[in-house]
Design an enzyme around this catalytic site. Structure first.
Site, mmCIF file in Angstrom:
data_model
loop_
_atom_site.group_PDB
_atom_site.id
_atom_site.type_symbol
_atom_site.label_atom_id
_atom_site.label_comp_id
_atom_site.label_asym_id
_atom_site.label_seq_id
_atom_site.Cartn_x
_atom_site.Cartn_y
_atom_site.Cartn_z
ATOM 1 C CD GLU A 116 -51.743 41.893 17.428
ATOM 2 O OE1 GLU A 116 -50.955 42.088 16.492
ATOM 3 O OE2 GLU A 116 -51.368 41.770 18.608
ATOM 4 C CE LYS A 168 -49.347 39.337 20.154
ATOM 5 N NZ LYS A 168 -49.411 40.749 19.954
ATOM 6 C CD1 TRP A 210 -32.899 38.935 21.519
ATOM 7 C CD2 TRP A 210 -31.929 40.260 19.982
ATOM 8 N NE1 TRP A 210 -33.449 38.647 20.310
ATOM 9 C CE2 TRP A 210 -32.885 39.441 19.334
ATOM 10 C CE3 TRP A 210 -31.214 41.166 19.212
ATOM 11 C CZ2 TRP A 210 -33.132 39.506 17.970
ATOM 12 C CZ3 TRP A 210 -31.455 41.237 17.842
ATOM 13 C CH2 TRP A 210 -32.413 40.403 17.244
ATOM 14 C CG HIS A 223 -58.824 34.922 -5.284
ATOM 15 N ND1 HIS A 223 -59.324 34.945 -6.559
ATOM 16 C CD2 HIS A 223 -59.740 35.545 -4.508
ATOM 17 C CE1 HIS A 223 -60.487 35.575 -6.558
ATOM 18 N NE2 HIS A 223 -60.759 35.955 -5.323
ATOM 19 C CE LYS A 232 -43.256 44.974 25.292
ATOM 20 N NZ LYS A 232 -44.466 44.363 24.691
ATOM 21 N NE ARG A 234 -33.825 47.114 26.819
ATOM 22 C CZ ARG A 234 -34.305 48.084 26.046
ATOM 23 N NH1 ARG A 234 -35.522 48.530 26.257
ATOM 24 N NH2 ARG A 234 -33.579 48.607 25.100
ATOM 25 C CG ASN A 279 -29.363 48.444 24.180
ATOM 26 O OD1 ASN A 279 -29.439 47.661 23.245
ATOM 27 N ND2 ASN A 279 -30.361 49.228 24.537
ATOM 28 N N GLY A 280 -26.903 48.261 21.721
ATOM 29 C CA GLY A 280 -26.874 48.929 20.420
ATOM 30 C C GLY A 280 -25.986 48.149 19.467
ATOM 31 C CB CYS A 296 -28.783 44.475 25.110
ATOM 32 S SG CYS A 296 -28.023 43.524 23.802
ATOM 33 C CD GLU A 353 -45.693 38.064 19.374
ATOM 34 O OE1 GLU A 353 -44.583 38.582 19.438
ATOM 35 O OE2 GLU A 353 -46.743 38.712 19.416
HETATM 36 C C1 F6R Z 1 -45.695 41.573 18.874
HETATM 37 C C2 F6R Z 1 -44.939 42.753 19.227
HETATM 38 C C3 F6R Z 1 -44.114 43.403 18.177
HETATM 39 C C4 F6R Z 1 -44.095 44.932 18.378
HETATM 40 C C5 F6R Z 1 -43.120 45.584 17.399
HETATM 41 C C6 F6R Z 1 -43.120 47.086 17.525
HETATM 42 O O1 F6R Z 1 -46.468 41.117 19.934
HETATM 43 O O2 F6R Z 1 -44.954 43.186 20.345
HETATM 44 O O3 F6R Z 1 -44.530 43.063 16.899
HETATM 45 O O4 F6R Z 1 -45.378 45.422 18.178
HETATM 46 O O5 F6R Z 1 -41.827 45.098 17.652
HETATM 47 O O6 F6R Z 1 -42.784 47.491 18.809
HETATM 48 P P1 F6R Z 1 -43.093 48.959 19.308
HETATM 49 O O7 F6R Z 1 -44.568 49.080 19.432
HETATM 50 O O8 F6R Z 1 -42.403 49.066 20.633
HETATM 51 O O9 F6R Z 1 -42.542 49.877 18.276
#
Ligand code: F6R
Length: 616
Positions: free
Chosen positions: A487, A491, A74, A510, A611, A27, A100-101, A2, A494
């Site tokens: 990684e 990407k 969120w 395997h 985020k 967020r 937020n929380g 949020c 998501e």
């Molecule tokens: C994926 C992504 C997430 C963050 C994860 C940790 O693209 O951005 O997997 O890497 O939520 O976030 P931080 O780095 O802010 O702790």
């Protein structure tokens, strides 16, 4: 998660709040709302959906008030709906709150309040907060200027969980009270006006002077003053910080999406992160006072993080081990903290987090501190929560990362951790001077090499066109390239919602090879000349079974192979082995981006994600 914004000043608050919400939408984006102090009344407008829906509400245009709070949600407790959207008011509508929380004990508090004749409209945990404030405010017989802050403090004393809260009160139309615990909140200082936000970028275009509120600090804001109180409501003076990010850094700056902009910002982000840390063939971390004795005494290094940040750990684990000869483990924060990890005062624990706000990562850090380990935070956000908990903090200088999918933070974090590994090696004398100089030399030309990689975006766009309708995709690599595979796979998952898996190439046979059938897309990453033959033979096994293959390789590898066996060959510049994940990930970030665009998805705000994951 949020996002919250607040404004108190002389201008019309609504446009400022809506612009702030738009910047914070990464967020959370399932509902949004605003509350404005309007001629002694609190006017609330809210709706389900994005901030753009809120902006379409006609009544908002007519709101003239110059004090207000706003929220983009969120959902955690209660589905995304207009009723569950913030701001929430108490049942007498005297107070409005955005939050937020998560309030963990809201069920009990709600029952208690219902027993005292308070009614609830929503299913949220937040709604207990304005009602508690009302309860304590109405019980307080002292009518002084601190009455509101007292009621907020008494209310928050009852809360278990995390919160960043903004409060408006009908009886106090010229002030606003804010407080935080384990959720971020910053106050921006203006001239005869003040701003509040979850993150700096939301209000960066108005001010560069910020107060970073600590846990359980209260602030009472008027147009021309900000008063700070500690957890016992003792007033104190707080120093502001000046932020050097410019407002443009938090805008799209002509790019279609933040993610594309951030992918293209990687050469600059890496240049800035290297900054002045290298000097005449050595690496400098003046803020860390690690001695040879301390490093020699370490039993291990633990890298703990979530998601992409955890993949950084995987990409640098062998670099740290090989350069400094210190055993290094990598773990997911949400697993690490619950499995009684073997950490003690001889362990150095490194926490990687772009936002510095990830709840699991912060909780893991606290656990390591309790066990007596030294803690080091690697983050992009100055003053973020983790930096206030860690013994040491070092920063990437990637600038604000707004797109939900992390790109420039990932490559900047790898850069910083390779520098850190070299710094350890320097102190310990585990590396030849020449070897160190070679890596540094290569690191300094890395941004130029990334600029070269970014030129192949047209080729990547074409591959995306071939792939975007697929249901599954597999990523393979060995050694350091396996970290990149993980990684790259995250990407594509998501932001394009394609099911994807990453495998250590040697593991395929395997079990997973049973999934390979005609037409399935497999992406191989190969940068290590010592491992390439083995990975190619794994890829040949899947080509035999009809897979469509795309490989990411460098010039040297291209010369070692008959590349005609692959469907697509993406060539990237060669670099030092330890730095190769910084280069190879870029075409794969672009691939995920273009697949998402082909599918017509919202690249910056993928479904169900936010985020900053400030909840467990
Ligand atoms: C994926 C992504 C997430 C963050 C994860 C940790 O693209 O951005 O997997 O890497 O939520 O976030 P931080 O780095 O802010 O702790």
């Amino acid at each position: 998660m949020c996002g919250i914004v607040g404004y108190i000043g002389k201008q019309k608050a609504a446009p400022i709040l809506l612009a702030g919400l738009a910047k914070l939408e990464y967020r959370g984006y399932d509902s949004a709302g605003i509350a404005i102090m309007e001629n002694g009344n609190i006017e609330v407008q809210k709706d389900k959906g994005r901030v753009s829906n809120l902006c379409e509400i006609k009544e908002i245009e007519n709101l003239q008030g110059s004090i207000g709070i706003a929220h983009t949600r969120w959902a955690t407790h209660g589905e995304p709906s207009k009723t569950n959207a913030h701001p929430h008011t108490d049942s007498k509508e005297d107070f409005a709150v955005v939050h937020n929380g998560i309030i963990e004990n809201y069920v009990e508090l709600r029952k208690e309040l219902e027993g005292n004749d308070y009614n609830f409209k929503s299913e949220t945990d937040t709604e207990v907060i304005p009602n508690l404030i009302h309860y304590f405010y109405s019980k307080d017989s002292k009518n002084d200027e601190l009455k509101l802050v007292r009621a907020v403090k008494q209310a928050t004393d009852k809360l278990i969980g995390s919160f960043a809260i903004e409060v408006l009160s009908k009886e106090n139309p010229d002030i606003m009270v804010v407080v935080r615990k384990d959720s971020p909140l910053v106050i921006g200082k203006g001239y005869n006006e003040n701003y509040i936000a979850s993150d700096i970028p939301a209000i960066l275009s108005y001010t560069k002077d910020f107060y970073l509120l600590e846990n359980l600090e209260f602030a009472m804001l008027s147009r021309d003053s900000i008063r700070f109180f500690d957890k016992d409501l003792k007033e104190f003076n707080k120093k502001s910080d000046t932020i050097t990010w410019n407002a443009m850094a938090a805008d799209k700056n002509g790019y279609e999406d933040y993610m594309l902009k951030e992918i293209y910002e990687q050469p600059t982000a890496i240049r800035e992160t290297i900054g002045t840390r290298v000097n005449e063939g050595t690496c400098k971390f003046d803020e860390l006072n690690f001695t040879k004795e301390y490093l020699l005494g370490l039993n291990q290094i633990y890298i703990v993080a979530c998601g992409t940040a955890m993949h950084v750990g995987l990409a640098v684990k062998s670099t740290i081990e090989r350069l400094s000869k210190i055993h290094t483990e990598v773990d997911i924060a949400s697993e690490f903290r619950y499995r009684k990890p073997l950490v003690d005062e001889k362990t150095l624990c490194i926490f990687i987090t772009q936002s510095g706000e990830t709840a699991d990562t912060i909780a893991a850090l606290k656990l390591c501190k309790e066990k007596g380990a030294k803690t080091l935070a690697v983050t992009n956000v100055i003053g973020s929560s983790i930096t206030r908990e860690a013994d040491f903090s070092i920063y990437t200088h990637a600038g604000p990362e707004i797109a939900v999918a992390s790109t420039k933070a990932y490559t900047s974090q790898i850069t910083l951790l390779v520098l850190l590994a070299m710094y350890f090696a320097q102190i310990l004398g585990t590396m030849e001077k020449q070897e160190l100089e070679n890596i540094i030399k290569e690191m300094l030309v890395l941004p130029n090499k990334l600029e070269e990689v970014l030129k192949i975006s047209e080729q990547i766009k074409e591959i995306a066109k071939q792939m975007y309708k697929e249901k599954d995709v597999f990523y393979l690599g060995r050694g350091i390239d396996y970290a990149t595979a993980q990684e790259a796979s995250l990407k594509v998952k998501e932001i394009s919602y394609i099911h994807s898996e990453s495998y250590a190439a040697g593991e395929l046979k395997h079990g997973t090879i049973a999934l390979i059938e005609k037409g399935i897309n497999v992406i191989g990453i190969m940068t290590d000349p010592n491992l390439v033959k083995k990975t190619v033979s794994n890829i040949e096994e899947i080509i035999t079974r009809g897979a469509i293959t795309t490989v990411v390789i460098n010039e040297k590898i291209a010369q070692m192979l008959d590349t005609s066996i692959f469907t697509n060959v993406v060539k990237v510049p060669e670099t030092e082995e330890f730095l190769s994940p910084i280069i190879t990930v870029v075409p794969l970030q672009l691939l995920a981006y273009y697949i998402s665009k082909e599918k017509g998805l919202d690249v910056d705000k993928p479904r169900n994600l936010a985020k900053s994951v400030t909840v467990e």
